[in-house]
Design a protein around this motif. Structure first.
Motif: not given
Length: 210
Positions: A60, A71, A106, A64, A73, A75
């Protein structure tokens, strides 16, 4: 008669050797270490026709962008289609070639990772249609020519927008490569620099080959 038979056998051997050399020359310069095409095909079968989760384990931190919260997420992006999909043979040069596409939401960014593995030739050619949407035919041919022999593990920025990068992945056989692209989920969302996307593409390529 015997002489003619020997000559024929000799010509057959030479032809076989030339064909073998041609196959090796066009195999994408596999490193004999790294991702297995068979493993990619097994992963692709999980999401053929569309799936929710990406079948590949991608870090991740490399997906990102720095333009979203740390932080935020990661998905699957399910707006307008499936979070992931795959194809084996269909739309690819060879029947055993494979393509896996994973899409993520994101924060206010959308991230797409497309991985292609080919048994012969160079995986970069499988991205020709995507490249056509980013530039004219001349720039597409130039990009393919320049990056077909890009060192394994290295990345190169794609022309046009949104920011995207192509990276070659160490492969046990054939040739494997990926394209990482970052878009906007919101019209005014900030996008990362092309240099950042290039670095992340290299990191994802390394993770896939590990």
């Amino acid at each position: 008669m015997v002489a003619r038979r020997r000559a024929a056998r000799g010509g057959s051997v030479v032809l076989s050797v030339l064909l073998a050399l041609a196959a090796v020359a066009g195999c994408g310069f596999a490193s004999k270490r790294g991702v297995e095409l068979g493993q990619l095909r097994d992963l692709a079968r999980r999401v053929e026709g569309g799936g929710a989760e990406c079948p590949m384990s991608l870090p991740e931190r490399h997906l990102r962008p720095s333009t979203v919260d740390r932080d935020a997420p990661v998905v699957p992006l399910r707006t307008g289609g499936h979070g992931s999909d795959a194809a084996i043979g269909e739309g690819l040069p060879g029947d055993d070639d494979v393509r896996i596409t994973c899409r993520y939401a994101i924060g206010d960014a959308t991230v797409t990772v497309e991985v292609v593995g080919v048994t012969k030739g160079h995986a970069v050619t499988a991205f020709a249609d995507d490249l056509k949407q980013r530039g004219d035919g001349g720039s597409v041919l130039t990009f393919i020519d320049v990056n077909a022999n890009l060192p394994v593990g290295r990345a190169s920025t794609l022309p046009g927008e949104p920011p995207a990068a192509f990276a070659r992945v160490a492969a046990a056989t054939g040739d494997v490569a990926l394209v990482l692209s970052v878009g906007r989920a919101e019209p005014d969302a900030a996008l990362p620099t092309k240099a950042e996307v290039e670095r992340n593409a290299e990191a994802i390529a390394a993770a896939l080959a590990d």
